[in-house]
Design a protein around this motif. Structure first.
Motif, PDB file in Angstrom:
ATOM      1  N   ALA A 103       0.815  -1.220   0.000  1.00  0.00           N
ATOM      2  CA  ALA A 103       0.000   0.000   0.000  1.00  0.00           C
ATOM      3  C   ALA A 103       0.848   1.269   0.000  1.00  0.00           C
ATOM      4  O   ALA A 103       0.317   2.348  -0.268  1.00  0.00           O
ATOM      5  CB  ALA A 103      -0.928   0.013   1.202  1.00  0.00           C
ATOM      6  N   THR A 104       2.113   1.136   0.310  1.00  0.00           N
ATOM      7  CA  THR A 104       2.988   2.304   0.334  1.00  0.00           C
ATOM      8  C   THR A 104       4.159   2.193  -0.628  1.00  0.00           C
ATOM      9  O   THR A 104       4.789   3.195  -0.948  1.00  0.00           O
ATOM     10  CB  THR A 104       3.562   2.536   1.740  1.00  0.00           C
ATOM     11  OG1 THR A 104       4.407   1.425   2.075  1.00  0.00           O
ATOM     12  CG2 THR A 104       2.451   2.664   2.772  1.00  0.00           C
ATOM     13  N   GLY A 105       4.462   0.986  -1.054  1.00  0.00           N
ATOM     14  CA  GLY A 105       5.614   0.784  -1.917  1.00  0.00           C
ATOM     15  C   GLY A 105       6.938   0.945  -1.215  1.00  0.00           C
ATOM     16  O   GLY A 105       7.979   1.098  -1.860  1.00  0.00           O
ATOM     17  N   SER A 106       6.925   0.903   0.085  1.00  0.00           N
ATOM     18  CA  SER A 106       8.153   1.125   0.847  1.00  0.00           C
ATOM     19  C   SER A 106       9.102  -0.058   0.712  1.00  0.00           C
ATOM     20  O   SER A 106       8.674  -1.198   0.542  1.00  0.00           O
ATOM     21  CB  SER A 106       7.826   1.376   2.309  1.00  0.00           C
ATOM     22  OG  SER A 106       7.137   0.268   2.857  1.00  0.00           O
ATOM     23  N   GLY A 107      10.382   0.273   0.801  1.00  0.00           N
ATOM     24  CA  GLY A 107      11.409  -0.749   0.861  1.00  0.00           C
ATOM     25  C   GLY A 107      11.601  -1.614  -0.351  1.00  0.00           C
ATOM     26  O   GLY A 107      11.809  -2.824  -0.215  1.00  0.00           O
ATOM     27  N   PRO A 108      11.569  -1.060  -1.572  1.00  0.00           N
ATOM     28  CA  PRO A 108      11.907  -1.920  -2.710  1.00  0.00           C
ATOM     29  C   PRO A 108      13.283  -2.521  -2.516  1.00  0.00           C
ATOM     30  O   PRO A 108      14.234  -1.802  -2.202  1.00  0.00           O
ATOM     31  CB  PRO A 108      11.844  -0.972  -3.904  1.00  0.00           C
ATOM     32  CG  PRO A 108      11.944   0.397  -3.350  1.00  0.00           C
ATOM     33  CD  PRO A 108      11.345   0.343  -1.977  1.00  0.00           C
ATOM     34  N   PHE A 109      13.381  -3.850  -2.685  1.00  0.00           N
ATOM     35  CA  PHE A 109      14.622  -4.474  -2.244  1.00  0.00           C
ATOM     36  C   PHE A 109      15.294  -5.388  -3.245  1.00  0.00           C
ATOM     37  O   PHE A 109      16.324  -5.981  -2.931  1.00  0.00           O
ATOM     38  CB  PHE A 109      14.397  -5.229  -0.933  1.00  0.00           C
ATOM     39  CG  PHE A 109      13.318  -6.275  -0.987  1.00  0.00           C
ATOM     40  CD1 PHE A 109      12.034  -5.987  -0.559  1.00  0.00           C
ATOM     41  CD2 PHE A 109      13.579  -7.557  -1.443  1.00  0.00           C
ATOM     42  CE1 PHE A 109      11.034  -6.954  -0.582  1.00  0.00           C
ATOM     43  CE2 PHE A 109      12.590  -8.531  -1.468  1.00  0.00           C
ATOM     44  CZ  PHE A 109      11.318  -8.231  -1.039  1.00  0.00           C
ATOM     45  N   LEU A 110      14.757  -5.479  -4.425  1.00  0.00           N
ATOM     46  CA  LEU A 110      15.453  -6.237  -5.463  1.00  0.00           C
ATOM     47  C   LEU A 110      16.181  -5.264  -6.384  1.00  0.00           C
ATOM     48  O   LEU A 110      15.832  -4.086  -6.442  1.00  0.00           O
ATOM     49  CB  LEU A 110      14.475  -7.080  -6.271  1.00  0.00           C
ATOM     50  CG  LEU A 110      13.779  -8.213  -5.514  1.00  0.00           C
ATOM     51  CD1 LEU A 110      12.735  -8.874  -6.413  1.00  0.00           C
ATOM     52  CD2 LEU A 110      14.778  -9.229  -5.000  1.00  0.00           C
ATOM     53  N   PRO A 111      17.182  -5.746  -7.112  1.00  0.00           N
ATOM     54  CA  PRO A 111      17.821  -4.869  -8.104  1.00  0.00           C
ATOM     55  C   PRO A 111      16.786  -4.376  -9.117  1.00  0.00           C
ATOM     56  O   PRO A 111      15.954  -5.156  -9.596  1.00  0.00           O
ATOM     57  CB  PRO A 111      18.861  -5.775  -8.764  1.00  0.00           C
ATOM     58  CG  PRO A 111      19.135  -6.847  -7.766  1.00  0.00           C
ATOM     59  CD  PRO A 111      17.822  -7.084  -7.068  1.00  0.00           C
ATOM     60  N   TRP A 112      16.827  -3.103  -9.416  1.00  0.00           N
ATOM     61  CA  TRP A 112      15.890  -2.556 -10.384  1.00  0.00           C
ATOM     62  C   TRP A 112      16.178  -3.100 -11.783  1.00  0.00           C
ATOM     63  O   TRP A 112      17.331  -3.256 -12.182  1.00  0.00           O
ATOM     64  CB  TRP A 112      15.975  -1.035 -10.414  1.00  0.00           C
ATOM     65  CG  TRP A 112      15.480  -0.385  -9.165  1.00  0.00           C
ATOM     66  CD1 TRP A 112      16.221   0.059  -8.117  1.00  0.00           C
ATOM     67  CD2 TRP A 112      14.110  -0.105  -8.824  1.00  0.00           C
ATOM     68  NE1 TRP A 112      15.414   0.584  -7.147  1.00  0.00           N
ATOM     69  CE2 TRP A 112      14.099   0.510  -7.559  1.00  0.00           C
ATOM     70  CE3 TRP A 112      12.891  -0.305  -9.473  1.00  0.00           C
ATOM     71  CZ2 TRP A 112      12.927   0.922  -6.912  1.00  0.00           C
ATOM     72  CZ3 TRP A 112      11.721   0.104  -8.847  1.00  0.00           C
ATOM     73  CH2 TRP A 112      11.751   0.714  -7.580  1.00  0.00           C
ATOM     74  N   GLY A 113      15.108  -3.374 -12.524  1.00  0.00           N
ATOM     75  CA  GLY A 113      15.245  -3.729 -13.923  1.00  0.00           C
ATOM     76  C   GLY A 113      15.490  -2.492 -14.762  1.00  0.00           C
ATOM     77  O   GLY A 113      15.632  -1.377 -14.231  1.00  0.00           O
ATOM     78  N   GLN A 114      15.466  -2.674 -16.067  1.00  0.00           N
ATOM     79  CA  GLN A 114      15.725  -1.546 -16.958  1.00  0.00           C
ATOM     80  C   GLN A 114      14.485  -0.695 -17.180  1.00  0.00           C
ATOM     81  O   GLN A 114      14.563   0.414 -17.710  1.00  0.00           O
ATOM     82  CB  GLN A 114      16.251  -2.040 -18.314  1.00  0.00           C
ATOM     83  CG  GLN A 114      15.181  -2.484 -19.309  1.00  0.00           C
ATOM     84  CD  GLN A 114      14.493  -3.793 -18.941  1.00  0.00           C
ATOM     85  OE1 GLN A 114      14.933  -4.517 -18.048  1.00  0.00           O
ATOM     86  NE2 GLN A 114      13.417  -4.110 -19.643  1.00  0.00           N
ATOM     87  N   GLY A 115      13.343  -1.215 -16.779  1.00  0.00           N
ATOM     88  CA  GLY A 115      12.102  -0.486 -16.980  1.00  0.00           C
ATOM     89  C   GLY A 115      11.598  -0.623 -18.401  1.00  0.00           C
ATOM     90  O   GLY A 115      12.287  -1.134 -19.292  1.00  0.00           O
ATOM     91  N   THR A 116      10.381  -0.156 -18.618  1.00  0.00           N
ATOM     92  CA  THR A 116       9.794  -0.163 -19.950  1.00  0.00           C
ATOM     93  C   THR A 116       9.142   1.194 -20.198  1.00  0.00           C
ATOM     94  O   THR A 116       8.425   1.712 -19.342  1.00  0.00           O
ATOM     95  CB  THR A 116       8.796  -1.322 -20.115  1.00  0.00           C
ATOM     96  OG1 THR A 116       8.341  -1.388 -21.471  1.00  0.00           O
ATOM     97  CG2 THR A 116       7.594  -1.198 -19.186  1.00  0.00           C
ATOM     98  N   GLN A 117       9.434   1.772 -21.344  1.00  0.00           N
ATOM     99  CA  GLN A 117       8.986   3.135 -21.651  1.00  0.00           C
ATOM    100  C   GLN A 117       7.550   3.129 -22.159  1.00  0.00           C
ATOM    101  O   GLN A 117       7.231   2.427 -23.124  1.00  0.00           O
ATOM    102  CB  GLN A 117       9.888   3.763 -22.711  1.00  0.00           C
ATOM    103  CG  GLN A 117       9.442   5.142 -23.183  1.00  0.00           C
ATOM    104  CD  GLN A 117       9.630   6.214 -22.132  1.00  0.00           C
ATOM    105  OE1 GLN A 117      10.712   6.350 -21.557  1.00  0.00           O
ATOM    106  NE2 GLN A 117       8.592   7.002 -21.887  1.00  0.00           N
TER     107      GLN A 117
END
Length: 122
Positions: A103-117
């Motif tokens: 509900a807050t998105g706190s603490g993202p803890f995996l390596p970030w991906g490259q994302g998608t535009q």
């Protein structure tokens, strides 16, 4: 370690729909709560949607409430974001990550991906 790959973004016109995918490899995501984030041009990364481990509970930021739907298929190790009635202000790079609170998105803890535009033209 779990790695994330986002896909599905492209150029669309306002009002159209897209479905983003977040595929995980290197481990099961079934025990992770997940969040979707986006970073628009010149903006900080923001949390837009969350989904708990079984998919039974979700959360949406006010800016996307009623238009975006998060879902997941743990058997496929994939999380999705269905985006309807897209607006130009939805233009951003979209990312997924495991989070400690859906509900807050706190603490993202995996390596970030490259994302998608995702680019929404008016």
């Amino acid at each position: 370690q779990v790695q994330l790959v986002e896909s599905g973004g492209r150029l669309v016109q306002a009002g159209e729909s897209l479905r983003l995918s977040c595929a995980a490899s290197g481990g099961s995501i079934s025990s992770y709560t997940f969040g979707w984030f986006r970073q628009g041009p010149g903006k900080e990364r923001e949390f837009v949607a969350g989904i708990e481990r079984t998919g039974g509970w979700t959360y949406y930021a006010d800016s996307v409430q009623g238009r975006f739907t998060a879902s997941r298929d743990n058997a496929k190790n994939t999380v999705y974001l269905q985006m309807n009635r897209l607006k130009p202000e939805d233009t951003a790079v979209y990312y997924c990550n495991a989070v400690s609170n859906y509900a807050t998105g706190s603490g993202p803890f995996l390596p970030w991906g490259q994302g998608t535009q995702v680019t929404v033209s008016s």
